[in-house]
Design an enzyme around this catalytic site. Structure first.
Site: not given
Ligand code: BG6
Length: 491
Positions: A46, A89, A175, A237, A337
């Site tokens: 932005r 924007d 990821h 995941h 966590k």
């Molecule tokens: C993310 C979550 O997708 O993955 C986070 O939103 C989490 O809360 C993270 O900490 C963990 O990823 P990695 O690669 O560090 O295990």
């Protein structure tokens, strides 16, 4: 190949924490397809900045990157030539027309549009990209979670994306699928004949998937509180890992052959009833404690977490894959966590010998197991029993000792490791879809977790407390102990 990679949310967290370091590594490893025609990385956000100001902004952010992955001044100067900046924007159609002109003026072979913005902007950005004609056959769109907060909202996003982009153009990034250990899971299962005959109910007693984090919610308290561990980690995941473990061998290494098999696993997962949630799902929330010797606050005392929140920061659950290969084999998933360590691993526990002729060592159950380590280190451990020699003979019978074969992938491939985002960005540029999640997989994963969310919404009982630095509520141990199993650290 020439490419343009456009990062929407170009000044945001995801861009500078993950994407820029990954792109820099890809550049450093000479993996970016720059040979014929070159590439440009355009950050879009932005505020008003020049290219040089943006480059300086990113250079400063690299200060937070671990030492080995930091660019030298000379490296950064060369990498930075790829970086460009454009103010936009995202609600203004005219700004998309300007972007299109910028892209068309060069006519790159491939255009990848990465939505690293806040998720509530996805619908508007997708619709505007389509309206501006930024959805031609050479364009791919990358979307990163959270993609919705339940089945209905996920479907709505998919509908909007689908109105402008085909399934093959829309890359949903998880990821975890980019982590080298996860690709090794595919290699282990389908590149080797060794384990396949054992990879079934006749030989496997149970499977555990653990994704433990030592960090808390940090500064993301308000965002996390609306999400919780089930949506944040399990729906995506953990379930993706489960599908890779349980899927049938695909007929080829093509994206759809793989994703068809993963979808079948998701469809075979035992559906949750309200009683099933009560019995087979444990939700927890951390209280003050200590992690790595440091005192840390409880979840309710974290910044921006609403008073009295019942959001879960821990989930453990038991499920089954209801098909011929896996019938009756418990699959345990847990994530949380403020657990003792950053530790993600999978344990495949094999069955006992049918007729023991040796003394079992103490705690001898599940003496054969395969541990697939995802992080912080990435490797394989195969646990076996072995004869040490005469000193362990007891009452005429030999007592076996546990031993393990360890494979450390960092040592096996010292210079070739590619990080998760690096791999996925390179795949997005190359149009390799194997490691991206298809919309039907993503929707099916939501369909499966929804009854858990519904049961929790109906149940006024708060999550079970656990001390920061512990492995979660005691009920998580009880969940596996009910089947006479134990989590890896308890075995
Ligand atoms: C993310 C979550 O997708 O993955 C986070 O939103 C989490 O809360 C993270 O900490 C963990 O990823 P990695 O690669 O560090 O295990």
């Amino acid at each position: 190949m020439s490419f343009d990679l456009v990062l929407f949310g170009g000044t945001g967290d995801l861009t500078w924490r993950k994407l820029m370091p990954a792109l820099f590594q890809a550049w450093r490893h000479c993996k970016l397809p720059l040979a014929n025609g070159g590439g440009r990385i355009l950050a879009v956000a932005r505020d008003e900045r020049t290219d040089d100001e943006y480059r300086a902004y990113i250079r400063d952010k690299f200060a937070q990157v671990e030492e080995a992955k930091k660019p030298s001044d000379e490296e950064f100067a060369r990498f930075a030539q790829l970086l460009h900046y454009r103010r936009m924007d995202v609600s203004q159609p005219g700004h998309y027309a300007g972007l299109k002109e910028w892209i068309d003026a060069r006519g790159a072979d491939t255009v990848v549009l990465f939505l690293a913005t806040a998720p509530h902007l996805f619908p508007i950005v997708c619709a505007q990209l389509g309206a501006a004609g930024l959805n031609g056959p050479n364009v791919r769109l990358v979307l990163e979670k959270p993609l919705g907060h339940d089945l209905e909202s996920a479907r709505e996003i998919n509908r909007i994306v689908g109105a402008s982009f085909s399934e093959a153009q829309a890359l949903r990034l998880d990821h975890y699928l980019g982590k080298p250990a996860v690709q090794n899971l595919m290699a282990l299962r389908f590149g080797n004949a060794l384990f396949e005959p054992l990879w079934r109910r006749e030989s496997v007693a149970s499977i555990q998937i653990t994704i433990a984090e030592s960090i808390g919610v940090g500064t993301r308290g308000d965002f996390y509180d609306r999400i919780g561990a089930l949506r944040d980690m399990v729906q995506n995941h953990a379930l993706q890992l489960l599908t890779m473990l349980a899927m049938e061998p695909p007929s080829s290494n093509d994206a759809d052959a793989i994703r068809d098999e993963k979808l079948k696993v998701l469809r075979s997962l035992k559906p949750f009833t309200p009683e099933g949630v009560q019995r087979d799902v444990v939700r927890g929330q951390y209280k003050a404690g200590a992690v790595n010797g440091q005192a840390v606050p409880g979840y309710l005392d974290e910044a921006k977490v609403p008073a009295g929140s019942t959001t879960e920061t821990f989930v453990a659950l038991r499920t089954e894959v209801q098909n011929w290969r896996w019938a009756g084999v418990p699959f345990y998933l847990r994530t949380g966590k403020r657990l003792p360590a950053r530790d993600a691993h999978i344990v495949v526990n094999f069955r006992e010998v049918p007729h023991p002729i040796f003394h079992e060592p103490r705690g001898g159950h599940a003496s054969n197991k395969l541990v697939i380590k995802l992080q912080p280190d990435d490797g394989l451990e195969l646990h076996l029993l072995a004869a040490k020699g005469a000193t362990t003979v007891q009452g005429g019978q030999e007592t076996l000792s546990p031993v393990s074969l360890d494979l450390d992938f960092e040592k096996a491939f010292p210079s070739e490791r590619v990080g998760g985002y690096e791999r996925l960005l390179l795949d997005a540029l190359a149009g390799r879809l194997n490691l991206f999640v298809r919309s039907d997989e993503q929707e099916q994963a939501w369909r499966w977790v929804e009854p858990v969310l519904a049961a929790w919404a109906e149940n006024p009982a708060p999550p079970r407390p656990y001390m920061a630095g512990s492995w979660g509520p005691a009920a998580s141990s009880a969940l596996v102990a009910r089947d006479e199993n134990a989590w890896a650290e308890e075995g």
